[in-house]
Design a protein around this motif. Structure first.
Motif, PDB file in Angstrom:
ATOM      1  N   UNK A 104      29.604  -6.702  22.281  1.00 48.43           N
ATOM      2  CA  UNK A 104      30.194  -6.198  23.522  1.00 48.43           C
ATOM      3  C   UNK A 104      29.960  -4.703  23.639  1.00 48.43           C
ATOM      4  N   UNK A 105      30.044  -4.191  24.860  1.00 47.02           N
ATOM      5  CA  UNK A 105      29.924  -2.747  25.073  1.00 47.02           C
ATOM      6  C   UNK A 105      31.300  -2.106  24.988  1.00 47.02           C
ATOM      7  N   UNK A 106      32.259  -2.649  25.745  1.00 41.62           N
ATOM      8  CA  UNK A 106      33.629  -2.170  25.618  1.00 41.62           C
ATOM      9  C   UNK A 106      34.258  -2.805  24.388  1.00 41.62           C
ATOM     10  N   UNK A 111      38.356  -3.432  18.624  1.00 38.50           N
ATOM     11  CA  UNK A 111      37.882  -4.789  18.364  1.00 38.50           C
ATOM     12  C   UNK A 111      36.608  -5.075  19.160  1.00 38.50           C
ATOM     13  N   UNK A 112      35.608  -5.581  18.445  1.00 34.11           N
ATOM     14  CA  UNK A 112      34.324  -5.913  19.060  1.00 34.11           C
ATOM     15  C   UNK A 112      34.302  -7.396  19.410  1.00 34.11           C
ATOM     16  N   UNK A 113      33.615  -7.754  20.476  1.00 33.40           N
ATOM     17  CA  UNK A 113      33.439  -9.156  20.851  1.00 33.40           C
ATOM     18  C   UNK A 113      31.950  -9.491  20.740  1.00 33.40           C
ATOM     19  N   UNK A 114      31.623 -10.770  20.571  1.00 34.69           N
ATOM     20  CA  UNK A 114      30.203 -11.132  20.388  1.00 34.69           C
ATOM     21  C   UNK A 114      29.340 -10.902  21.627  1.00 34.69           C
ATOM     22  N   UNK A 115      29.961 -10.844  22.811  1.00 35.13           N
ATOM     23  CA  UNK A 115      29.183 -10.608  24.036  1.00 35.13           C
ATOM     24  C   UNK A 115      30.117 -10.164  25.144  1.00 35.13           C
ATOM     25  N   UNK A 147      33.318 -12.294  25.852  1.00 36.92           N
ATOM     26  CA  UNK A 147      33.035 -13.651  25.409  1.00 36.92           C
ATOM     27  C   UNK A 147      33.432 -13.780  23.945  1.00 36.92           C
ATOM     28  N   UNK A 148      34.106 -14.879  23.634  1.00 37.96           N
ATOM     29  CA  UNK A 148      34.466 -15.188  22.254  1.00 37.96           C
ATOM     30  C   UNK A 148      33.853 -16.515  21.877  1.00 37.96           C
ATOM     31  N   UNK A 215      39.705 -13.270  27.703  1.00 36.77           N
ATOM     32  CA  UNK A 215      38.284 -13.530  27.448  1.00 36.77           C
ATOM     33  C   UNK A 215      37.922 -14.948  27.889  1.00 36.77           C
ATOM     34  N   UNK A 216      36.645 -15.261  27.875  1.00 34.72           N
ATOM     35  CA  UNK A 216      36.211 -16.650  28.047  1.00 34.72           C
ATOM     36  C   UNK A 216      35.610 -17.122  26.730  1.00 34.72           C
ATOM     37  N   UNK A 217      35.567 -18.431  26.548  1.00 36.98           N
ATOM     38  CA  UNK A 217      35.000 -19.000  25.318  1.00 36.98           C
ATOM     39  C   UNK A 217      33.640 -19.609  25.590  1.00 36.98           C
TER      40      UNK A 217
END
Ligand code: SG7
Ligand code: ZN
Length: 262
Positions: A104-106, A111-115, A147-148, A215-217
């Motif tokens: 993720x950018x933000x 905490x980082x997210x995969x996208x 996205x998670x 988030x969305x999955x």
């Protein structure tokens, strides 16, 4: 992780030439510090109104893949939330990592997210084209959705199925009738908003960012298809996987992040 991203950006042809970071005071992306964000009771609910009929094509631009919408009329618009005007949807795209640990950018409290999904809109009350709006302070509104990894996303799958057709840079395929609203989380009333910039050249400080709290999955396999795309065109000898296509985080420089929720 951030170094990996910076490296990718520096190496990527899109980042060469005159368009380097302007070093302004409202660059994106940023880390959202939840407890430092300020609840604003005047923030309205966000009201996206999208016509899937405006969806036109998918393009691998050598940095991400862009799902593009016909923005010659006000058929797919975003209003409400922090916005005073109508903003027309022109494209959405994603940023993602080589592994699920970042991408993720933000970030939220680091905490980082995969996208991260970005839905890009321009102010059609004040400007007549995207190219005009991109240079102006109140020109753009981008919705960000994290996205998670979890269960397969049925709406996203329609998109994932056609990605092999745009594997190489500069490839374009027709893609129609895709409802972008299916990629929004169930609760769009809770968001953070701040004044920022594009995260790719021209990096202009034109963006009202609206970052969804929920988030969305998507499944690991769906993100694996994103990672099978290439930064490179079919002619290039050495092919490079399209991963880590995020910008490093930028200083807040005194900005306030507002939240629509407590
Ligand atoms: C502008 O900003 C364009 C996009 C770019 C986006 O919409 O410069 O690029 C092109 C060639 O249309 O999107 C993925 C990408 O390159 C970046 O927007 S963002 O700040 O939401 N990440
Ligand atoms: Zn983006």
């Amino acid at each position: 992780m951030q170094e990996a991203g910076e490296y990718t950006m520096k190496m990527h042809p899109m980042w060469q030439g005159p368009l380097v970071a302007p070093g302004g005071n409202r660059q994106s992306p940023i880390d959202i510090r939840v407890r430092k964000s300020v609840f604003d009771p005047h923030l309205k609910p966000l009201t996206p109104d999208y016509d899937p009929g405006t969806c036109s094509q998918i393009w691998n631009n050598g940095y991400s893949f862009l799902v593009e919408y016909d923005d010659t009329t006000d058929k797919s618009i975003l209003k409400g939330g922090p916005l005073e005007d109508n903003f027309r949807l022109c494209q959405f795209h994603f940023h993602w990592g080589e592994s699920n640990a970042w991408g993720s950018e933000h970030t939220v409290d680091r905490r980082l997210f995969p996208a991260e999904l970005h839905m890009v809109h321009w102010n059609s009350n004040k400007y007549s084209r995207f190219e005009e709006a991109v240079m102006e302070e109140n020109g753009l509104a981008v919705i960000g959705v994290f996205l998670k990894i979890g269960k397969r996303h049925e709406g996203l799958q329609k998109l994932v199925d056609v990605l092999p057709a745009v594997r190489h840079k500069d490839s374009v395929v027709e893609f129609t009738r895709f409802d972008p609203a299916c990629l929004l989380p169930a609760n769009i009333d809770d968001y953070w908003t701040y004044a920022g910039s594009l995260t790719t050249p021209p990096l202009t400080e034109a963006v009202t960012w609206i970052i969804m709290k929920q988030h969305i999955e998507v499944s690991h396999d769906q993100l694996a298809v994103f990672r099978s795309l290439l930064f490179t065109s079919a002619e290039e000898e050495v092919q490079k996987s399209m991963v880590n296509n995020f910008r490093v985080q930028q200083p807040l420089r005194g900005r306030t992040v507002r939240s629509s929720f407590t």
